[in-house]
Design a protein around this motif. Structure first.
Motif, mmCIF file in Angstrom:
data_model
loop_
_atom_site.group_PDB
_atom_site.id
_atom_site.type_symbol
_atom_site.label_atom_id
_atom_site.label_comp_id
_atom_site.label_asym_id
_atom_site.label_seq_id
_atom_site.Cartn_x
_atom_site.Cartn_y
_atom_site.Cartn_z
ATOM 1 N N VAL A 162 -4.673 5.289 2.192
ATOM 2 C CA VAL A 162 -4.172 4.409 1.137
ATOM 3 C C VAL A 162 -4.707 4.891 -0.213
ATOM 4 C CG1 VAL A 162 -4.192 2.045 0.241
ATOM 5 C CG2 VAL A 162 -3.963 2.451 2.707
ATOM 6 N N GLN B 229 0.665 5.543 0.397
ATOM 7 C CA GLN B 229 -0.154 6.593 0.995
ATOM 8 C C GLN B 229 -0.334 7.754 0.022
ATOM 9 O OE1 GLN B 229 -1.464 6.158 4.241
ATOM 10 N NE2 GLN B 229 -0.679 4.143 3.709
ATOM 11 N N ASP C 240 0.833 -1.197 0.000
ATOM 12 C CA ASP C 240 0.000 0.000 0.000
ATOM 13 C C ASP C 240 0.870 1.250 0.000
ATOM 14 O OD1 ASP C 240 -2.372 -1.439 0.078
ATOM 15 O OD2 ASP C 240 -2.486 -1.393 2.268
ATOM 16 N N GLN D 265 5.604 5.817 0.725
ATOM 17 C CA GLN D 265 5.636 4.528 1.422
ATOM 18 C C GLN D 265 6.946 4.445 2.191
ATOM 19 O OE1 GLN D 265 6.694 0.705 -0.499
ATOM 20 N NE2 GLN D 265 4.548 0.152 -0.152
ATOM 21 N N ASN E 220 -5.906 4.162 -3.708
ATOM 22 C CA ASN E 220 -6.438 3.050 -4.501
ATOM 23 C C ASN E 220 -7.775 3.448 -5.110
ATOM 24 O OD1 ASN E 220 -8.495 2.559 -2.565
ATOM 25 N ND2 ASN E 220 -7.090 1.272 -1.385
#
Length: 121
Positions: free
Chosen positions: A89, A32, A30, A50, A91
């Motif tokens: 996160v 950020q 993941d 990250q 996504n």
């Protein structure tokens, strides 16, 4: 996606969500989502982080950046932006509930398809 029409200009937020999803799907964990603004002149910007590593594929929309991809542990350039929000996160789930979620998912699938076809893959 309309936000990618003038990539990298004006596309940093959506690009971060797409790239964050791609990196996670590729087994790279993941990342950020970070965003900030600066006043002189006024600009907003978004990038990924990250574990102290900064990844920015749209910084070259600014005249003081020549590299198409920034991958660095040096926060100097990004520190010019006052952070606007906390970490989360990056996504595709950020688009859930938005009117254009179908366009986002299609765009992501197309990017993944093209990445798989590229000679570097």
């Amino acid at each position: 996606m309309i936000s990618l029409a003038e990539f990298p200009k004006g596309s940093c937020g959506d690009t971060c969500e797409l790239l964050g999803q791609f990196l996670a799907d590729s087994g790279l964990g993941d990342w950020q989502y970070r965003s900030g603004q600066r006043d002189e002149p006024f600009h907003t910007h978004a990038w990924l982080e990250q574990d102290g590593l900064i990844l920015d594929i749209t910084a070259d929309q600014f005249p003081d950046i020549d590299e198409p991809v920034l991958l660095t542990r040096d926060p100097g350039w990004h520190a010019r932006f006052q952070l606007m929000a906390g970490r989360r996160v990056a996504n595709l789930s950020w688009f859930d509930g938005h009117d254009h979620v179908g366009d986002v998912r299609w765009t992501y699938a197309e990017l993944v398809r093209r990445a798989a076809e590229s000679p570097a893959a």
